[in-house]
Scaffold this motif. Structure first.
Motif, PDB file in Angstrom:
ATOM      1  N   UNK A  97       0.789  -1.295   0.004  1.00  0.00           N
ATOM      2  CA  UNK A  97       0.025   0.032  -0.036  1.00  0.00           C
ATOM      3  C   UNK A  97       0.874   1.372   0.050  1.00  0.00           C
ATOM      4  N   UNK A  98       1.991   1.310   0.818  1.00  0.00           N
ATOM      5  CA  UNK A  98       2.989   2.453   0.835  1.00  0.00           C
ATOM      6  C   UNK A  98       3.443   2.598  -0.507  1.00  0.00           C
ATOM      7  N   UNK A  99       3.915   1.609  -1.188  1.00  0.00           N
ATOM      8  CA  UNK A  99       4.509   1.546  -2.420  1.00  0.00           C
ATOM      9  C   UNK A  99       3.431   2.181  -3.685  1.00  0.00           C
ATOM     10  N   UNK A 100       2.111   1.620  -3.361  1.00  0.00           N
ATOM     11  CA  UNK A 100       1.186   1.864  -4.332  1.00  0.00           C
ATOM     12  C   UNK A 100       0.908   3.522  -4.352  1.00  0.00           C
ATOM     13  N   UNK A 101       0.727   3.936  -3.283  1.00  0.00           N
ATOM     14  CA  UNK A 101       0.449   5.463  -2.817  1.00  0.00           C
ATOM     15  C   UNK A 101       1.393   6.361  -3.484  1.00  0.00           C
ATOM     16  N   UNK A 102       2.867   5.729  -3.524  1.00  0.00           N
ATOM     17  CA  UNK A 102       4.053   6.664  -3.948  1.00  0.00           C
ATOM     18  C   UNK A 102       4.085   6.715  -5.471  1.00  0.00           C
ATOM     19  N   UNK A 103       3.709   5.705  -6.146  1.00  0.00           N
ATOM     20  CA  UNK A 103       3.774   5.812  -7.571  1.00  0.00           C
ATOM     21  C   UNK A 103       2.522   6.161  -8.405  1.00  0.00           C
ATOM     22  N   UNK A 104       1.314   6.034  -7.749  1.00  0.00           N
ATOM     23  CA  UNK A 104       0.307   6.289  -8.234  1.00  0.00           C
ATOM     24  C   UNK A 104      -0.366   7.936  -8.702  1.00  0.00           C
ATOM     25  N   UNK A 105      -0.627   8.125  -9.589  1.00  0.00           N
ATOM     26  CA  UNK A 105      -1.208   9.422  -9.981  1.00  0.00           C
ATOM     27  C   UNK A 105      -2.459   9.334 -10.971  1.00  0.00           C
ATOM     28  N   UNK A 114      -1.927   4.197 -13.086  1.00  0.00           N
ATOM     29  CA  UNK A 114      -2.936   3.620 -12.026  1.00  0.00           C
ATOM     30  C   UNK A 114      -1.977   2.136 -11.479  1.00  0.00           C
ATOM     31  N   UNK A 115      -2.115   2.189 -10.260  1.00  0.00           N
ATOM     32  CA  UNK A 115      -1.391   1.131  -9.523  1.00  0.00           C
ATOM     33  C   UNK A 115      -2.248   0.173  -8.589  1.00  0.00           C
ATOM     34  N   UNK A 116      -2.199  -1.253  -9.076  1.00  0.00           N
ATOM     35  CA  UNK A 116      -3.019  -2.142  -8.356  1.00  0.00           C
ATOM     36  C   UNK A 116      -2.108  -2.763  -7.300  1.00  0.00           C
ATOM     37  N   UNK A 117      -2.737  -3.691  -6.460  1.00  0.00           N
ATOM     38  CA  UNK A 117      -1.720  -4.418  -5.758  1.00  0.00           C
ATOM     39  C   UNK A 117      -2.375  -5.891  -5.743  1.00  0.00           C
TER      40      UNK A 117
END
Length: 308
Positions: A137-145, A149-152
């Motif tokens: 989740x931390x990495x997802x939020x760092x990359x997403x804009x 779009x970032x899924x986990x």
């Protein structure tokens, strides 16, 4: 876990530079390191929340050993952005990292992500895979804009295998297109390649559904249909009569499929896996068969049922 604010990107190739640009645009402080950097590895890593491994598969173990020797804080989250398989035990990048950093959370970033398109701000999606949900989740939020779009998911093994194996298939598809064999041949090749990928996934114990997601089928389609793909370009140039050395010089970047094809050929031979496309690519890259012979061999295989 707190929100990531500082990222250290190891590797300054096309993918490493693109990831660094993406994180900067999201407001993170980004430090970048390569073997040609003036800043030391310790200086780049110290205090960073994310350690992003974006070096080639051939150099990953060496860089990981250098990081391990520094004995830095283990609070940082690893993000593996390397695609390939290590010939020593057929290990994935995150497994190589886990051997050296067993107490740090490790995540995997993979998907249909052509670096040139992302660098241009074109929309894309990716997957952050990890068994550690908080880290993902931390990495997802760092990359997403709004353009990325970032899924986990919780299958880092399948996510990595999809990213590694599609590179080999892209070389085969590039060869097919370089010989002007048409859309029918290309579609058949990609579809049968997916069967090989699923076979390898089952051998390693990955989740089947992962290969029908972004890091599997999605990455396969992007890499096999775009001239921006370095691996596709290798196959296309081989079909045009260039040598492997000339093709790699022309693309001026790492084509991980060249490295991974040899690993898959070893795996198929030693473990009895049926990987005809990967085997032909390995022979083609070793200059043991011509592009035309590789395609002919695949077409001349024994008739069989599509599904068993």
């Amino acid at each position: 876990m707190q929100e990531a604010k500082i990222a250290a990107v190891l590797g300054a190739g096309a993918w490493g530079l693109t990831l660094a640009q993406l994180l900067r645009s999201n407001g993170l402080e980004v430090r970048q390191w390569s073997r040609r950097s003036e800043a030391s590895l310790a200086t780049v890593l110290a205090g960073a929340d994310l350690w992003i491994m974006a070096v080639s598969m051939a150099g990953l173990a060496s860089v990981a050993d250098q990081v391990a020797a520094l004995s830095l804080s283990d609070r940082a989250i690893w993000v593996s952005a390397t695609k390939g398989l290590d010939p020593q035990g057929w290990r994935t990048p995150s497994q190589v990292l886990n051997d050296r950093f067993p107490h740090q959370p490790i995540t995997v970033l993979s998907g249909p992500n052509l670096s040139k398109e992302i660098a241009q701000g074109l929309p894309a999606a990716t997957v952050i895979a990890s068994r550690d949900r908080q880290a993902a989740t931390v990495v997802q939020k760092a990359f997403a804009n709004d353009r990325f779009r970032v899924y986990t998911n919780r299958d880092p093994l399948g996510t990595e295998l999809g990213g590694a194996l599609k590179n080999v298939i892209a070389i085969a598809v590039g060869t097919c297109d370089g010989l002007s064999l048409g859309a029918n041949a290309r579609s058949a090749l990609v579809t049968r390649a997916l069967a090989e990928i699923l076979r390898v996934g089952a051998y390693f114990g990955a989740r089947t559904e992962t290969f029908f997601g972004l890091s599997g089928l999605g990455d396969l389609l992007a890499t096999c249909t775009s001239p921006l793909s370095r691996n596709y370009q290798v196959g296309f140039r081989l079909a045009q009569g260039e040598s492997l050395e000339s093709a790699l010089t022309a693309i001026a970047a790492t084509a991980e499929g060249v490295y991974t094809a040899q690993v898959l050929a070893q795996l198929a031979e030693r473990e009895g896996l049926e990987l005809p496309i990967a085997a032909c690519v390995a022979e083609l890259l070793a200059d043991q068969i011509s592009p035309a012979t590789a395609i002919e061999r695949l077409m001349a295989r024994d008739l069989k049922a599509e599904l068993v």
